[in-house]
Write a protein that holds these residues in place. Sequence first.
Motif, PDB file in Angstrom:
ATOM      1  N   ILE A  39      -9.751 -29.653   4.350  1.00 15.90           N
ATOM      2  CA  ILE A  39      -8.807 -30.184   4.885  1.00 15.90           C
ATOM      3  C   ILE A  39      -7.766 -30.471   4.252  1.00 15.90           C
ATOM      4  N   THR A  40      -7.661 -29.983   2.889  1.00 13.30           N
ATOM      5  CA  THR A  40      -6.568 -30.175   2.303  1.00 13.30           C
ATOM      6  C   THR A  40      -5.382 -28.917   2.340  1.00 13.30           C
ATOM      7  N   LEU A  41      -6.856 -27.648   2.583  1.00 15.49           N
ATOM      8  CA  LEU A  41      -6.335 -26.105   2.911  1.00 15.49           C
ATOM      9  C   LEU A  41      -6.054 -25.743   4.105  1.00 15.49           C
ATOM     10  N   VAL A  42      -6.103 -26.923   5.311  1.00 16.73           N
ATOM     11  CA  VAL A  42      -5.331 -26.742   5.794  1.00 16.73           C
ATOM     12  C   VAL A  42      -3.521 -27.022   6.134  1.00 16.73           C
ATOM     13  N   HIS A  43      -3.632 -27.998   5.189  1.00 18.70           N
ATOM     14  CA  HIS A  43      -2.280 -28.641   4.624  1.00 18.70           C
ATOM     15  C   HIS A  43      -1.489 -27.731   4.208  1.00 18.70           C
ATOM     16  N   LEU A  44      -1.871 -27.042   3.136  1.00 21.84           N
ATOM     17  CA  LEU A  44      -1.101 -25.997   3.030  1.00 21.84           C
ATOM     18  C   LEU A  44      -0.883 -24.991   3.465  1.00 21.84           C
ATOM     19  N   MET A  45      -1.744 -24.256   4.410  1.00 22.99           N
ATOM     20  CA  MET A  45      -2.138 -23.286   5.206  1.00 22.99           C
ATOM     21  C   MET A  45      -0.337 -23.949   6.096  1.00 22.99           C
ATOM     22  N   ARG A  47       2.458 -25.559   5.557  1.00 26.93           N
ATOM     23  CA  ARG A  47       3.290 -25.270   4.628  1.00 26.93           C
ATOM     24  C   ARG A  47       3.581 -23.970   4.268  1.00 26.93           C
ATOM     25  N   ALA A  48       2.708 -22.993   3.522  1.00 26.87           N
ATOM     26  CA  ALA A  48       2.900 -22.052   3.550  1.00 26.87           C
ATOM     27  C   ALA A  48       3.513 -21.464   4.769  1.00 26.87           C
ATOM     28  N   PHE A  49       3.072 -21.454   6.175  1.00 29.58           N
ATOM     29  CA  PHE A  49       4.002 -21.008   7.145  1.00 29.58           C
ATOM     30  C   PHE A  49       4.657 -21.365   8.211  1.00 29.58           C
ATOM     31  N   HIS A  50       5.187 -22.529   7.335  1.00 26.87           N
ATOM     32  CA  HIS A  50       6.593 -23.943   8.205  1.00 26.87           C
ATOM     33  C   HIS A  50       8.061 -23.349   8.846  1.00 26.87           C
ATOM     34  N   PRO A  51       8.706 -22.974   9.980  1.00 27.64           N
ATOM     35  CA  PRO A  51       8.018 -23.799  10.950  1.00 27.64           C
ATOM     36  C   PRO A  51       7.087 -23.298  12.078  1.00 27.64           C
ATOM     37  N   LEU A  52       6.381 -22.021  11.594  1.00 23.21           N
ATOM     38  CA  LEU A  52       5.534 -21.481  12.981  1.00 23.21           C
ATOM     39  C   LEU A  52       4.091 -22.348  12.816  1.00 23.21           C
ATOM     40  N   VAL A  53       3.490 -21.400  13.595  1.00 20.58           N
ATOM     41  CA  VAL A  53       2.059 -22.371  13.675  1.00 20.58           C
ATOM     42  C   VAL A  53       0.984 -21.524  12.999  1.00 20.58           C
ATOM     43  N   PRO A  55      -0.749 -18.733  11.454  1.00 20.32           N
ATOM     44  CA  PRO A  55      -1.080 -17.506  12.462  1.00 20.32           C
ATOM     45  C   PRO A  55      -2.734 -16.758  11.083  1.00 20.32           C
ATOM     46  N   ILE A  56      -3.269 -17.905  10.873  1.00 19.29           N
ATOM     47  CA  ILE A  56      -4.518 -17.852  10.315  1.00 19.29           C
ATOM     48  C   ILE A  56      -5.630 -18.604  11.172  1.00 19.29           C
ATOM     49  N   PRO A  57      -6.812 -18.532  12.313  1.00 21.18           N
ATOM     50  CA  PRO A  57      -7.717 -19.221  12.623  1.00 21.18           C
ATOM     51  C   PRO A  57      -8.583 -20.337  11.454  1.00 21.18           C
ATOM     52  N   LEU A  58      -9.458 -20.778  12.077  1.00 15.73           N
ATOM     53  CA  LEU A  58     -10.083 -21.668  11.702  1.00 15.73           C
ATOM     54  C   LEU A  58     -11.807 -20.644  11.516  1.00 15.73           C
ATOM     55  N   LEU A  59     -12.446 -21.475  10.413  1.00 13.55           N
ATOM     56  CA  LEU A  59     -13.809 -21.493  11.823  1.00 13.55           C
ATOM     57  C   LEU A  59     -14.715 -21.778  10.670  1.00 13.55           C
ATOM     58  N   HIS A  60     -15.177 -23.015  11.713  1.00 15.42           N
ATOM     59  CA  HIS A  60     -16.382 -23.429  11.405  1.00 15.42           C
ATOM     60  C   HIS A  60     -17.950 -23.182  11.222  1.00 15.42           C
ATOM     61  N   ILE A  61     -18.739 -22.915  10.356  1.00 22.87           N
ATOM     62  CA  ILE A  61     -20.123 -23.251  10.704  1.00 22.87           C
ATOM     63  C   ILE A  61     -21.025 -24.014  10.475  1.00 22.87           C
ATOM     64  N   ASP A  62     -21.013 -24.176  12.043  1.00 22.19           N
ATOM     65  CA  ASP A  62     -21.806 -25.522  12.515  1.00 22.19           C
ATOM     66  C   ASP A  62     -22.995 -25.611  12.342  1.00 22.19           C
ATOM     67  N   THR A  63     -24.087 -26.480  11.012  1.00 21.44           N
ATOM     68  CA  THR A  63     -25.569 -26.558  11.369  1.00 21.44           C
ATOM     69  C   THR A  63     -26.305 -27.551  11.765  1.00 21.44           C
ATOM     70  N   LEU A  77      -7.701 -32.971  14.553  1.00 25.77           N
ATOM     71  CA  LEU A  77      -6.739 -31.633  13.151  1.00 25.77           C
ATOM     72  C   LEU A  77      -5.827 -30.540  14.214  1.00 25.77           C
ATOM     73  N   VAL A  78      -7.641 -29.545  14.861  1.00 19.76           N
ATOM     74  CA  VAL A  78      -6.974 -28.751  15.106  1.00 19.76           C
ATOM     75  C   VAL A  78      -5.916 -28.759  16.575  1.00 19.76           C
ATOM     76  N   GLU A  79      -6.339 -29.774  17.524  1.00 17.74           N
ATOM     77  CA  GLU A  79      -5.630 -30.520  18.396  1.00 17.74           C
ATOM     78  C   GLU A  79      -3.958 -31.146  18.045  1.00 17.74           C
ATOM     79  N   LYS A  80      -3.845 -31.373  16.866  1.00 14.03           N
ATOM     80  CA  LYS A  80      -2.734 -31.825  16.609  1.00 14.03           C
ATOM     81  C   LYS A  80      -1.885 -30.934  16.016  1.00 14.03           C
ATOM     82  N   TYR A  81      -2.152 -30.038  15.311  1.00 16.55           N
ATOM     83  CA  TYR A  81      -1.479 -28.623  14.649  1.00 16.55           C
ATOM     84  C   TYR A  81      -1.678 -27.538  15.873  1.00 16.55           C
ATOM     85  N   GLN A  82      -2.082 -27.453  16.744  1.00 19.48           N
ATOM     86  CA  GLN A  82      -2.120 -26.149  17.693  1.00 19.48           C
ATOM     87  C   GLN A  82      -2.972 -25.538  16.897  1.00 19.48           C
ATOM     88  N   LEU A  83      -4.135 -25.572  15.979  1.00 18.71           N
ATOM     89  CA  LEU A  83      -4.495 -24.539  14.849  1.00 18.71           C
ATOM     90  C   LEU A  83      -5.341 -24.098  16.618  1.00 18.71           C
TER      91      LEU A  83
END
Length: 299
Positions: A39-45, A47-53, A55-63, A77-83
């Motif tokens: 979650i901290t990584l998402v926040h940093l990402m 910030r790194a690319f603000h104000p753009l959405v 461009p790096i997607p998320l991948l969740h390996i769901d057990t 989180l995904v819905e809030k930031y349009q990830l």
Amino acid sequence: MKISDFPRSLENEAIYIFRETLAQFERPVLLFSGGKDSITLVHLMLRAFHPLVPPIPLLHIDTGHNFPEALRFRDELVEKYQLTLHVRKVEDTIREKGLQEETGKYASRNALQAVTLLDAIEEFKFDACIGGARRDEEKARAKERIFSVRNDFGEWDSRRQRPEVFDILNGRIHPGENVRVFPISNWTELDVWNYIREEGIALPSLYFAHEREVFYRDGLIWPVSDFIRLSQDESPERKVVRFRTVGDMTCTAAVDSQAATIDLVMEEIAAAEISERGARIDDKRSEAAMELRKQNGYF
């Protein structure tokens, strides 16, 4: 370090790593678990690319054995930031490849996550996988570079790693190889919590004291779930606990805690006598548990 201090140089370094990753690789992805570090990584990402959405997607390996609270938080989180979110399920890998699941008292799908992850890397042709590993967590992670090279089988080899001096990150790889990227490698557990507090980052309720049904096994507090079979001598009870680290329900122990706020959590961590990974049941299988997962391609 005082609990109230956060060294902003760590944030600057992480933002630099995100931007270098996007500049040097064609198909980066952020490995998302629903835990505080990812979650901290998402926040940093963001910030790194603000104000753009980003461009790096998320991948969740769901057990298939995740905490419901973590899954709800992920989707919000995904819905809030349009990830962009890709989810690949271990259950599908088991069915499609005829894999054998573990059985018995300590059965877990953690080892099978590596197969699903490597399949996803191949499917999407990801060449850089951004993760939340930190060097203070465990000795296997302490050996990692910021850009950690994996071969075309997803394996880590110490002889293939490059020196990283003067913040120079070398992302050159051969076809089929990929790199694991660790933007918060130099952070500590308290650094992460300091940053979460200062930035007002929301977390799943699991990280704070709450009442839930648990049971004791091997001196640890296990969450009661449909995925864990209790022995005859084990009985559930209601208890106020929190989770110091969040993963699969079958291998993540709770801690006895009344810490319901970030400040109380940080005070508890500062006084703790066991490491953060001390509550990860899968790490206790052997001295080399984390090292084996790294060699097999999972982290």
